[in-house]
Design a protein around this motif. Structure first.
Motif, PDB file in Angstrom:
ATOM      1  N   LEU A 102      36.869 -34.923  29.226  1.00  0.00           N
ATOM      2  CA  LEU A 102      37.793 -35.756  29.890  1.00  0.00           C
ATOM      3  C   LEU A 102      37.376 -35.595  31.262  1.00  0.00           C
ATOM      4  N   MET A 103      37.239 -37.067  31.806  1.00  0.00           N
ATOM      5  CA  MET A 103      37.314 -37.226  33.086  1.00  0.00           C
ATOM      6  C   MET A 103      38.524 -37.675  33.881  1.00  0.00           C
ATOM      7  N   HIS A 155      33.477 -39.895  29.249  1.00  0.00           N
ATOM      8  CA  HIS A 155      34.975 -39.766  29.042  1.00  0.00           C
ATOM      9  C   HIS A 155      35.376 -40.153  27.971  1.00  0.00           C
ATOM     10  N   GLU A 156      35.910 -39.252  27.115  1.00  0.00           N
ATOM     11  CA  GLU A 156      36.598 -39.269  25.909  1.00  0.00           C
ATOM     12  C   GLU A 156      35.705 -38.853  24.627  1.00  0.00           C
TER      13      GLU A 156
END
Length: 376
Positions: free
Chosen positions: A303-304, A298-299
């Motif tokens: 993106l999650m 993530h990031e």
């Protein structure tokens, strides 16, 4: 002397998991291995000619077709493989394992999905010498059903980078799918199934369009949910913005033209779509389920969002469409990770070690995938 591997793959289509079998056969050294591919006679695999491989189509009636044990046994006894590698489920795994055991040949099972196991899982796995999971998420399912004396391994799927060399051509995409020239394009590539999250995309689109009306969403794939999804599109009056595009064999040509790839799944063994998007440096929105965290952080490389969270999905889409620097950064990081760790050569090297270990009864080098190579 070459080792002879007999692969069982009963999928009807030559993509997804079946494509991984093709990539594995092609990547293994011709000097060290030769192959037999047993497949369903009505499948796309039955029509292919693979190098260093004899393809043997047979009738296969699915999980209840116990007679397939004898058909596979007869092929084993005629062609005398050193290892039987069962890639397919829907009964192919159980019947393949029993046929190998009857013939006294070591067998491997590759588990590709992270959905719950059946009541026969422990019995099934007890007939293999090794069970391979394609991700840490899949292994979490397998380990609860696999007997302790059966060796377990993680060998992930791969993507062939050289298949994804098309340059962007938005004029072509806009013309083919009737997309306004000023629109940004988001897309999903998956079977039309509740677990793949296309309904979440459709339901989120009115809120996305309320903030940015210049978006077209393309949903590629086939499946039983097609009519239900079209009903949703009609209900929300989204026909000018959301298009069910059907199955495509041109993912490699389409992906470079997509601004954001959506994969908001509820379950996923690993995610070939995510690998393909990454090798095209496309920014990805997905969920932390199954094997996805083996690919995406993530990031950093995407993106999650949480499965079923429409608000998070909307915010993530708008953020990546608006923040070009972020979209480029996560796309590049995903590309670097995937092209380092999810190649056909890496997959073939691990399977070659496992095959050799079963052939010589030595300990393989792939009991655990290196954390710095396959999981953040």
């Amino acid at each position: 002397m070459k080792m002879r591997i007999m692969h069982l793959e009963f999928g009807r289509r030559a993509h997804g998991g079946a494509k991984q079998v093709i990539l594995l056969i092609n990547a293994l050294s011709e000097d060290d291995f030769e192959h037999i591919l047993v497949c369903q006679e009505s499948s796309e695999l039955a029509t292919l000619t693979l190098k260093n491989c004899k393809t043997l189509p047979i009738p296969f009636g699915g999980a209840l077709d116990i007679t397939s044990v004898y058909r596979v046994r007869d092929i084993i006894e005629e062609h005398k493989p050193d290892i039987v590698h069962v890639h397919s489920r829907r009964g192919g795994d159980l019947w393949g394992a029993l046929a190998a055991k009857i013939s006294g040949i070591p067998a491997i099972c590759t588990r590709r999905a992270d959905d719950p196991e059946s009541l026969l899982a422990k019995f099934k796995y007890s007939h293999f010498q090794a069970v391979v999971s394609v991700s840490h998420g899949v292994q979490e399912v397998v380990k609860n059903h696999c007997p302790e004396n059966i060796s377990q391994h993680i060998i992930p799927f791969c993507v062939q980078e050289k298949e994804f060399t098309h340059s962007p051509n938005r004029n072509w995409l806009n013309k083919k799918y009737n997309i306004p020239a000023h629109h940004q394009v988001i897309a999903s590539f998956a079977q039309l199934s509740p677990r793949k999250g296309q309904a979440d995309i459709i339901v989120s689109m009115p809120d996305i369009l309320a903030e940015n009306p210049d978006i077209t969403c393309l949903l590629f794939g086939r499946g039983r949910q097609k009519e239900n999804y079209q009903t949703l599109i009609d209900r929300y009056q989204l026909n000018d913005h959301v298009k069910l595009c059907g199955f495509t064999k041109h993912v490699n040509r389409i992906l470079p033209n997509i601004d954001v790839v959506l994969h908001p799944v509820y379950a996923e063994g690993l995610g070939v779509t995510v690998l393909q998007a990454a090798v095209c440096k496309r920014p990805i929105i997905t969920t932390p389920v199954g094997g996805i965290p083996d690919i995406i952080e993530h990031e950093k490389s995407g993106l999650m969002i949480m499965p079923g969270d429409f608000g998070q999905l909307k915010d993530a889409v708008l953020r990546l469409l608006q923040d070009k620097a972020l979209a480029e950064k996560v796309g590049n990081h995903a590309y670097q990770h995937v092209t380092r760790s999810f190649t056909p050569e890496a997959m073939a090297k691990k399977y070659a070690s496992l095959y050799q270990s079963l052939f010589t009864q030595e300990t393989p080098d792939v009991a655990h995938v290196d954390e710095d190579q396959s999981k953040y």
